[in-house]
Design a protein around this motif. Structure first.
Motif, short mmCIF file in Angstrom:
data_model
loop_
_atom_site.label_atom_id
_atom_site.label_comp_id
_atom_site.label_asym_id
_atom_site.label_seq_id
_atom_site.Cartn_x
_atom_site.Cartn_y
_atom_site.Cartn_z
N ASP A 78 0.87 -1.18 -0.08
CA ASP A 78 -0.27 0.04 -0.09
C ASP A 78 1.01 1.09 -0.06
N THR A 138 0.34 4.25 0.49
CA THR A 138 0.01 5.31 1.67
C THR A 138 0.17 4.50 3.26
N ASP A 139 0.58 3.37 3.24
CA ASP A 139 0.73 2.73 4.54
C ASP A 139 1.51 1.54 4.19
N HIS A 141 0.53 -2.48 5.18
CA HIS A 141 -0.32 -3.10 4.46
C HIS A 141 0.07 -3.46 3.15
N HIS A 172 -1.39 -7.31 7.49
CA HIS A 172 -1.05 -6.26 7.93
C HIS A 172 0.33 -6.78 8.99
N PHE A 208 -3.55 -1.49 -4.34
CA PHE A 208 -4.47 -0.66 -3.30
C PHE A 208 -4.98 0.73 -4.11
N ALA A 247 -9.27 -1.94 -2.38
CA ALA A 247 -8.10 -2.47 -3.25
C ALA A 247 -8.88 -3.10 -4.43
N GLN A 268 -6.92 2.33 7.25
CA GLN A 268 -7.71 1.24 6.70
C GLN A 268 -7.71 -0.19 7.25
#
Length: 858
Positions: free
Chosen positions: A104, A106-107, A110, A123, A153, A160, A186
């Protein structure tokens, strides 16, 4: 070396990650600026390697998926420690083989993976990792889903996407409300929200660039969607084949604003705004790579490669050009100095098997698997004949030109030789059919044009798996129009299978050609008499030599010559003359899936190897100095050969050999002689067979004759007379070169017995009747007379002293000896009771009908 299965590149294109599958697998992180590896993780998955890798957007962390049926997802902090992962999770086999990873953006805590049937959401933290497997079937939305290909994502929303083989996009959303305690944007627990049909064709590529979702499909179209999955623009006129990869240029100063004078296309919105996107490269399933410059929509094919097995390979005799052909029908001429493609041509509905330049480099002969032979020029690859030659019904396996271009010969999978003769008439085909002959009953392993020493006319030789070397009369005139018939047939091997041959360089006064067999032996044969003049131990790098050629030289042809060769998966060099010294050869792994062909540049500076199923050709630079240094470090004279004896110079085997040398002189002079002994450092060559057998090597009569000829004619050209004796040093070389490379093989002995027991003459399958056994020894192979057979069996069964004859003439009668043999002979009786080897024969397993011999004490 293992085949590279997966790769990934960092967002700024600085770091490239590659992973392979197989034993001793590794993951390498490469610096794309310098092309050097900066981090290597050895055995990231000790039992199989990795099949998917991915980097986080900041390139700090690396994710890998193992290749085992019980897969493992591992996260690595490769910039700090590449020895152990910071966390990992074992995946259940019922989820299928996960083959794709995506972080992901943005994070990075994940990520998503998918197989063809299951998508997994993860995660992870530095101490643990958990994953979720949301179910989805065709019944959930009342429509077929298809096989999953890639996932990503979406940016800015907790969703997703997964692409499928039916042109669908599966939208995944949070399965539960966002936690107010966890500071995440998320949840890793997802559920299918809906299925959107975006194309009629299967989707192979799903990626994003600058908040746009990019899709590449099997029709070769590239489509761009916004985050709401609204179509913005598409490229549908690429015509380069099914899309398999899309890569966008990295430009930190890129801005989606049209500059003055730019020519971007209009998007599909009502406003028809300029569609501004980064330039990109598209890779396709047919190995075509094209560059798309979006400003002006300029399409350029930057690389067109082979998408099928590459077997055809040959170098131009005068220019830095190599011809490469594959089963895709593509023939390319590549300048290996400028690294540019000179010309290419696609042969429709043809699988190219082999190619060859004529000696002047004007023409190229192209052989195909359907038996067709094309003749094209070496500039534009245009046909030089009115129609292709279609005389063979099987695949063309070898092509060769004579040294003066008078003849062109081909060998095909039907064990047949076809010869074409040059004609110099304007407007006519340069070569016409001259003759065709089926001379072998097993596959032809090599084809060679040599010369008649007295006239310098070409002569054609073929080498077959049937162990036959056949020379052809190219000037035959008979009742038919076939001008090619065998004029000499020689069986050059007994047990071994010849694999290839080449002309020996003129480093001596005699003319030879060289062969290699499956027993790791190199043999020199006189080109006129076909007599085997030398047998030496060849390179023993896992598999025997499959093809070899003499490296050309621009210097003195009689000095510093080298032979290039390939084995199953290696390429190597061998210093000439070949002596059996293991330090004269070296080899490197060339292709993990095997080497299919070899070619050498006209100046001897480079080697080229084709990998066959890996669709690749490798270019190697020849470093003669390194091999010469290896030869020097290996020692001189007999030092390298001492290392081939068990225990070396100070071992028991060498001491035993010295004793046998002394005993052989006593035997030659007569054991009971009362005359004064004359002990020398040489023995007559007539004693060589007895010493060889006393050393545990049991040569056949033909092998003995080859050894004696090798000794007798060794210095005949220089001295003018035969050698009648041999010293200890020369005998050591003879012994280590002629004995089996890896000793007496119990499996080979068992195979021989099984073959004989299953023959029509024996007919019992696992047993041989006594009468059949004696009959075979007297009629098959190197036959024995009745008295010889009686004497040998008497010795083996202990009726008379070894090395002597029977004192009781009754024991010399074959009938008397036969009465002491069992009526039915099996493998164990032959091995232990008759031959006296200390080996055990295990009973066959339930699913295996063949016995297995295990070697015991020798």
């Amino acid at each position: 070396m293992n085949p590279i299965r997966c790769s990934a590149v960092s967002q700024d294109k600085r770091w490239l990650v590659t992973g392979d599958v197989g034993p001793d697998a590794m993951v390498n992180i490469w610096d794309t600026y310098t092309g050097t590896p900066i981090q290597t993780m050895f055995d990231p998955n000790p039992k199989g390697g990795v099949i998917a890798v991915a980097l986080t957007p900041d390139s700090r962390f690396l994710a890998t998926l193992s290749a085992l049926p019980l897969q493992t997802l591992a996260i690595w902090n490769w910039t700090v420690d590449g020895d152990v992962p910071i966390c990992s999770a074992d995946l259940k086999p019922e989820y299928g083989v996960q083959s794709f990873i995506y972080f992901d953006p943005t994070d990075i805590h994940h990520l998503v993976t998918n197989s063809e049937s299951q998508v997994l959401f993860f995660h992870w933290e530095e101490s643990y990792i958990q994953y979720y497997a949301p179910p989805l079937s065709d019944k959930d939305f009342n429509k077929p889903v298809g096989r999953y290909s890639q996932s990503l994502f979406q940016i800015g929303i907790a969703r997703a996407l997964t692409a499928t083989s039916l042109g669908n996009l599966v939208v995944w959303d949070n399965n539960r409300p966002l936690s107010k305690i966890m500071d995440v944007n998320q949840s890793a627990d997802k559920k299918p929200l809906k299925i959107i049909k975006v194309h009629d064709k299967g989707i192979n590529v799903l990626t994003n660039t600058d908040n746009l979702i990019v899709i590449g499909d099997t029709a070769g179209h590239i489509k761009f969607f916004d985050q709401g999955l609204r179509l913005i623009y598409w490229y549908q006129h690429l015509h380069t084949g099914p899309c398999t990869a899309v890569s966008f240029a990295y430009n930190p100063e890129f801005s989606p604003v049209a500059r003055e004078g730019s020519d971007f296309p209009s998007d599909a919105t009502k406003q028809a705004k300029p569609f501004i996107v980064r330039d990109f490269i598209v890779g396709t399933a047919i190995a075509v790579y094209c560059s798309v410059v979006t400003d002006g929509t300029k399409l350029k094919v930057i690389l067109r490669e082979h998408d099928s097995a590459v077997h055809a390979l040959d170098c131009h005799p005068r220019l830095p050009v190599v011809a490469i052909g594959s089963y895709s029908g593509l023939l390319k001429l590549w300048n290996y100095r400028t690294k540019e493609v000179i010309a290419s041509r696609m042969f429709e509905k043809c699988h190219i098997q082999c190619v060859a330049f004529d000696p002047k480099g004007f023409l190229i002969a192209v052989g195909c698997t359907n038996g067709v032979v094309y003749l094209v020029d070496s500039v534009a690859l245009l046909n030089q004949i009115n129609d292709a030659y279609k005389y063979a019904h099987d695949a063309i396996t070898h092509i060769a030109f004579s040294h003066n271009s008078t003849y062109l010969a081909t060998a095909d999978a039907g064990f047949t030789i076809t010869v074409y003769k040059r004609q110099r008439k304007e407007g006519r085909n340069p070569y016409v059919w001259h003759g065709r002959y089926r001379s072998h009953y097993k596959p032809i392993k090599d084809l060679l044009f040599d010369v008649h020493l007295d006239t310098n006319d070409p002569k054609l030789l073929s080498l077959g798996e049937d162990r036959m070397l056949i020379e052809y009369d190219l000037h035959h005139f008979g009742k038919t129009n076939n001008h090619v018939v065998p004029c000499a047939e020689d069986r050059i091997e007994q047990g071994a299978i010849p694999l290839c041959m080449t002309k020996y360089p003129p480093i001596g006064k005699e003319h030879f050609f060289l062969t290699a067999n499956d027993q790791f032996k190199l043999k020199c044969y006189n080109t006129t008499t076909k007599m085997c003049r030398k047998t030496v131990l060849g390179p023993t790098y896992g598999s025997p030599i499959r093809k070899m050629m003499i490296v050309p030289t621009v210097e003195n042809e009689g000095e510093n010559r080298f032979m290039a060769y390939i084995t199953d998966d290696k390429v190597g060099l061998h210093f000439l003359p070949a002596t059996g010294n293991p330090h004269l050869a070296m080899a490197l792994i060339a292709h993990p899936t095997g080497v299919s062909n070899l070619a050498c540049s006209f100046d001897g500076a480079y080697l080229f190897t084709a990998g066959g199923p890996d669709f690749a050709v490798h270019m190697w630079e020849i470093n003669i100095a390194a091999l010469e240094a290896q030869c020097k470090l290996g020692g001189e004279d007999l030092v390298p050969f001492y290392g081939l004896l068990e225990g070396g110079r100070d071992g028991e085997l060498f001491a035993e050999l010295e004793d046998l040398f002394y005993y052989a002189q006593l035997r030659h002079q007569g054991i009971s002689s009362l005359e004064k002994r004359q002990i020398k450092n040489k023995v007559p060559i007539s004693e060589v067979p007895f010493i060889m057998r006393a050393m545990g090597f049991y040569p056949s009569e033909q092998e003995i004759q080859d050894m004696l000829n090798e000794i007798k004619y060794d210095e005949y050209v220089n001295l003018g007379h035969y050698q009648q004796d041999i010293d200890l040093g020369r005998f050591i070389k003879l012994y280590v070169n002629h004995r089996p490379a890896f000793g007496l093989s119990p499996d080979k002995l068992l195979w021989a017995f099984q073959t004989l027991s299953e023959s029509p003459d024996a007919g019992k399958g696992g047993l041989i009747e006594r009468g059949d056994f004696l009959n075979m020894l007297q009629k098959n192979g190197e036959v024995m007379t009745e008295s010889e057979l009686a004497e040998h069996l008497s010795t083996l069964l202990g009726f008379n002293n070894e090395g002597g004859t029977c004192e009781d003439e009754t024991w010399q009668e074959l009938d008397f000896v036969a009465e002491n043999l069992p009526f039915d002979i099996n493998a164990e009786i032959l091995v232990n009771e008759i031959l006296g080897f200390s080996m055990t024969v295990d009973p066959p397993a339930a699913e295996d009908t063949k016995d297995v011999i295990k070697s015991g004490a020798s």
